[in-house]
Scaffold this motif. Sequence first.
Motif, PDB file in Angstrom:
ATOM      1  N   UNK A 150       0.354  -0.936  -0.249  1.00 58.73           N
ATOM      2  CA  UNK A 150      -0.192  -0.093   0.067  1.00 58.73           C
ATOM      3  C   UNK A 150       1.102   1.197   0.255  1.00 58.73           C
ATOM      4  N   UNK A 151       1.882   1.121   0.877  1.00 51.67           N
ATOM      5  CA  UNK A 151       3.014   2.794   1.089  1.00 51.67           C
ATOM      6  C   UNK A 151       3.322   2.321  -0.491  1.00 51.67           C
ATOM      7  N   UNK A 152       3.826   1.663  -1.003  1.00 52.77           N
ATOM      8  CA  UNK A 152       4.488   2.030  -2.871  1.00 52.77           C
ATOM      9  C   UNK A 152       3.706   2.079  -3.178  1.00 52.77           C
ATOM     10  N   UNK A 153       2.622   1.863  -2.919  1.00 46.81           N
ATOM     11  CA  UNK A 153       1.481   1.797  -4.353  1.00 46.81           C
ATOM     12  C   UNK A 153       1.035   3.646  -4.334  1.00 46.81           C
ATOM     13  N   UNK A 154       0.977   3.893  -2.290  1.00 48.35           N
ATOM     14  CA  UNK A 154       0.442   5.317  -2.760  1.00 48.35           C
ATOM     15  C   UNK A 154       1.886   6.106  -3.127  1.00 48.35           C
ATOM     16  N   UNK A 155       2.357   6.045  -2.659  1.00 50.27           N
ATOM     17  CA  UNK A 155       3.633   6.828  -2.699  1.00 50.27           C
ATOM     18  C   UNK A 155       4.330   7.465  -4.291  1.00 50.27           C
ATOM     19  N   UNK A 156       3.819   6.711  -5.012  1.00 52.85           N
ATOM     20  CA  UNK A 156       4.415   6.826  -6.494  1.00 52.85           C
ATOM     21  C   UNK A 156       2.999   7.397  -7.312  1.00 52.85           C
ATOM     22  N   UNK A 157       1.966   7.691  -6.643  1.00 53.63           N
ATOM     23  CA  UNK A 157       0.588   8.258  -7.217  1.00 53.63           C
ATOM     24  C   UNK A 157       1.217   9.797  -7.684  1.00 53.63           C
ATOM     25  N   UNK A 158       0.300  10.415  -7.963  1.00 44.39           N
ATOM     26  CA  UNK A 158       0.521  11.748  -7.932  1.00 44.39           C
ATOM     27  C   UNK A 158       0.274  12.405  -6.998  1.00 44.39           C
ATOM     28  N   UNK A 159      -1.507  11.961  -5.823  1.00 43.30           N
ATOM     29  CA  UNK A 159      -2.493  12.815  -4.959  1.00 43.30           C
ATOM     30  C   UNK A 159      -1.619  11.457  -4.353  1.00 43.30           C
ATOM     31  N   UNK A 160      -0.594  11.669  -3.647  1.00 37.68           N
ATOM     32  CA  UNK A 160       0.253  10.308  -2.594  1.00 37.68           C
ATOM     33  C   UNK A 160      -0.668  11.381  -1.188  1.00 37.68           C
ATOM     34  N   UNK A 161      -0.025  12.174  -1.287  1.00 39.61           N
ATOM     35  CA  UNK A 161      -1.010  12.913   0.279  1.00 39.61           C
ATOM     36  C   UNK A 161      -2.103  12.752   0.401  1.00 39.61           C
ATOM     37  N   UNK A 162      -3.151  13.155  -0.459  1.00 41.17           N
ATOM     38  CA  UNK A 162      -4.185  12.600  -0.372  1.00 41.17           C
ATOM     39  C   UNK A 162      -5.008  11.359  -0.360  1.00 41.17           C
ATOM     40  N   UNK A 163      -4.202   9.805  -0.851  1.00 43.68           N
ATOM     41  CA  UNK A 163      -4.252   8.974  -0.447  1.00 43.68           C
ATOM     42  C   UNK A 163      -3.936   8.603   0.423  1.00 43.68           C
ATOM     43  N   UNK A 164      -2.386   8.829   0.868  1.00 39.23           N
ATOM     44  CA  UNK A 164      -2.401   8.579   2.721  1.00 39.23           C
ATOM     45  C   UNK A 164      -3.299   8.691   3.189  1.00 39.23           C
ATOM     46  N   UNK A 165      -3.863  10.345   3.236  1.00 38.08           N
ATOM     47  CA  UNK A 165      -4.562  10.533   4.576  1.00 38.08           C
ATOM     48  C   UNK A 165      -6.262   9.843   4.285  1.00 38.08           C
ATOM     49  N   UNK A 166      -6.718   8.713   3.135  1.00 35.03           N
ATOM     50  CA  UNK A 166      -8.158   8.582   2.447  1.00 35.03           C
ATOM     51  C   UNK A 166      -7.505   7.263   3.559  1.00 35.03           C
ATOM     52  N   UNK A 167      -6.406   6.065   3.254  1.00 35.91           N
ATOM     53  CA  UNK A 167      -5.763   4.857   3.971  1.00 35.91           C
ATOM     54  C   UNK A 167      -5.908   4.987   5.342  1.00 35.91           C
ATOM     55  N   UNK A 168      -5.658   6.185   5.859  1.00 37.55           N
ATOM     56  CA  UNK A 168      -5.914   6.504   7.358  1.00 37.55           C
ATOM     57  C   UNK A 168      -6.592   6.762   8.028  1.00 37.55           C
ATOM     58  N   UNK A 169      -7.829   7.065   7.133  1.00 37.82           N
ATOM     59  CA  UNK A 169      -9.230   7.762   7.540  1.00 37.82           C
ATOM     60  C   UNK A 169      -9.715   6.652   7.561  1.00 37.82           C
ATOM     61  N   UNK A 170      -9.383   5.047   6.461  1.00 31.89           N
ATOM     62  CA  UNK A 170     -10.358   4.633   6.396  1.00 31.89           C
ATOM     63  C   UNK A 170      -9.896   3.662   7.294  1.00 31.89           C
ATOM     64  N   UNK A 171      -8.206   3.225   7.795  1.00 30.84           N
ATOM     65  CA  UNK A 171      -8.002   2.106   8.257  1.00 30.84           C
ATOM     66  C   UNK A 171      -8.437   2.900   9.886  1.00 30.84           C
ATOM     67  N   UNK A 172      -8.705   4.002  10.323  1.00 28.65           N
ATOM     68  CA  UNK A 172      -9.677   4.515  11.154  1.00 28.65           C
ATOM     69  C   UNK A 172     -10.426   4.263  11.973  1.00 28.65           C
ATOM     70  N   UNK A 173     -11.315   4.405  10.530  1.00 26.43           N
ATOM     71  CA  UNK A 173     -12.930   4.663  11.258  1.00 26.43           C
ATOM     72  C   UNK A 173     -13.189   2.989  10.697  1.00 26.43           C
ATOM     73  N   UNK A 174     -13.252   2.604  10.097  1.00 27.73           N
ATOM     74  CA  UNK A 174     -13.595   0.940   9.470  1.00 27.73           C
ATOM     75  C   UNK A 174     -14.275   1.498   8.608  1.00 27.73           C
ATOM     76  N   UNK A 175     -14.916   2.861   7.708  1.00 33.22           N
ATOM     77  CA  UNK A 175     -15.265   2.683   6.845  1.00 33.22           C
ATOM     78  C   UNK A 175     -14.718   2.119   5.195  1.00 33.22           C
TER      79      UNK A 175
END
Length: 648
Positions: free
Chosen positions: A98-123
Amino acid sequence: MSADLLVVGEGLLADLFCKELCSEFLIVRKAHVDSVVPETVDLALVLHDEWHPTIHQIAEEVYRASNTPWLRGFVSFGEGIIGPFVYPAIPGCSQCADLRRIITGRHRREMWQMHKNLEDTGKTQHEAWISRTGLLQMVFLLKTEIQRFIKEKQTQAEKRVGFINLKTLKSSWHSFLAVPQCTVCSSIPDDSPELARVSLKQSPKISMESYRTRSLDDLKNGLAKDYLDSRTGLLNDKMFNLGPPFADVTVNLPLFEGDESTAGRTNSYATSELTAILEGLERYCGLEPRGKRTVVNDSYNNVKDQALNPKLVGVHEKEQYQRPGFPFEEFDPDLSMNWVWGYSFLIERPILIPELLAYYSLGCGSRGFVYETSNGCALGGSLEEAIFYGIMEVVERDSFLMTWYAKLSLPRIDPYSAEDKELKLMIDRMNTVGGYDLYVYNSTMEHGIPSIVALAKNRKQKGLNLICAAGAHLDPVRAVKTAVHELAGMMLTLDEKLEANKEEYVRMLQDSSLVQQMDDHGMLYGLPQAEERLHFLLNNNSPVKAFNEEFKWKSNHADLTEDLQDILQALRSVNLDVIVVDQTTPELKQNGLHCVKVLIPGMVPMTFGHHLKRVSGLERILRVPMELGYTTEPLTYEKLNPLPHPFP
């Protein structure tokens, strides 16, 4: 051969998988990850119609505890994603992917924040492109991966992730490397004096003419395959630059803070591409500790018996620290900081080094006391080779800055006198294609390691007027070739930038405090008005010298370690220590590569941004010009060149 499968998940993907493959595998179906895994299960699959970071994190914990291999499949932003295979005992888990996939993308900060939000909320996120056809394609690819698992069971299979465009059904597989700092599967050791100790071993050169221990041909198959991938790579892009006179290739190192390009400049694009990849790996290793876990946090006063005094490497002036908004704080020996272990060749034992000096991105954090760059970072096919080139870079930058700050009127050298056909052709091409004349000067300091300063002077009416570079090598011809490639990298590529921002650079000429960024240094001296600042070199009317007159170092060793020992002895003879911090990461080890940071206390460190120069505490800069006969008395700090240096 077959396998008993545990399928976890709710949704159409899990339903289709069980329906389509129930006749081929014995399948146990569960809705959620259960802490109790049936003993008969060979492989667990976690399948969902959405991205479920929380469930993937739970799966990592449960299946690692039960020693169960597992594979995931899910949908994210219109793509089906399959993998990786996670073997509990082998680094390279879903979190790494997930980290490799997210960091290579254009919107890595937004994607990482989404990842953390989904991980924290379970949504989860709603997926609009889900279709039965697309999910059936995922089932087919999952089946292929299971067959690969059965075939390669008990072996360390390649870590890879599959991507399926659910609109077009186009699919591709992408390899990735385990993340050294992964909180799930990392196994990097704690930093220690034992790991820092350097015992030089034999390191045969690939030929008598080479100063490398492994050829690029030997490395080329692994470099692009293991490190360069647009979706999951440590490096994610490359570009061939056709403008400069020589083959210029850049690769991109994606970071959360932004993209960072590293360049390879040689006489062929194939070689430049490999060189750029190696430069990218070097930059990656130097950013932060990834091969060892930092464990020492203490004040200098508490560790000084086994630590480097930070003031010996040069600090900012007291007036700089007192300026409003200055990003660093004056060194406080009672303030705790992180320390890493390095090895001192002068005292022949491990020594503690401030982490912010060993890894150059860390100086800008809280409590940083200096700005540190990648100066002295080097990569090699052996540890000895990496140390050799780390020393060369420190020596190169030091000789350039010593020349600048002391305004040394260096002897000019005729590069054609080297009688090297390749160098002659390179100079001719720079002259005819680039429109620049080359000036080469001997900048060798008191240690005797051959060093040069090179200037390219534009004959055209437009474009950068002057470009500066430097080189250091036991073979001074190689030093000049390196400098020519660096000079050529700026030719014909920055002319438009100069014209578009000329007013800004004119203001920098008038107010040195405006020179804030790395590029500002080189661009400022592209102005014709700045040429007079280099008259101490350009107006030197002494007779031009031949190579064999100026450079006396002789090397006829077949083993690079013997050259390295000669260098260490030369530096030791003038009371200069060489301290090595091993920055090698697990990613490099799989290809037998090594990366180090070299510090030579007393040498002038390269900095960018005029307000960040570091000369305070470096008494050598005051006395060496007199020792070499350039001045009749020692210099004072007040007599040093107050202007921004021109190193690009």
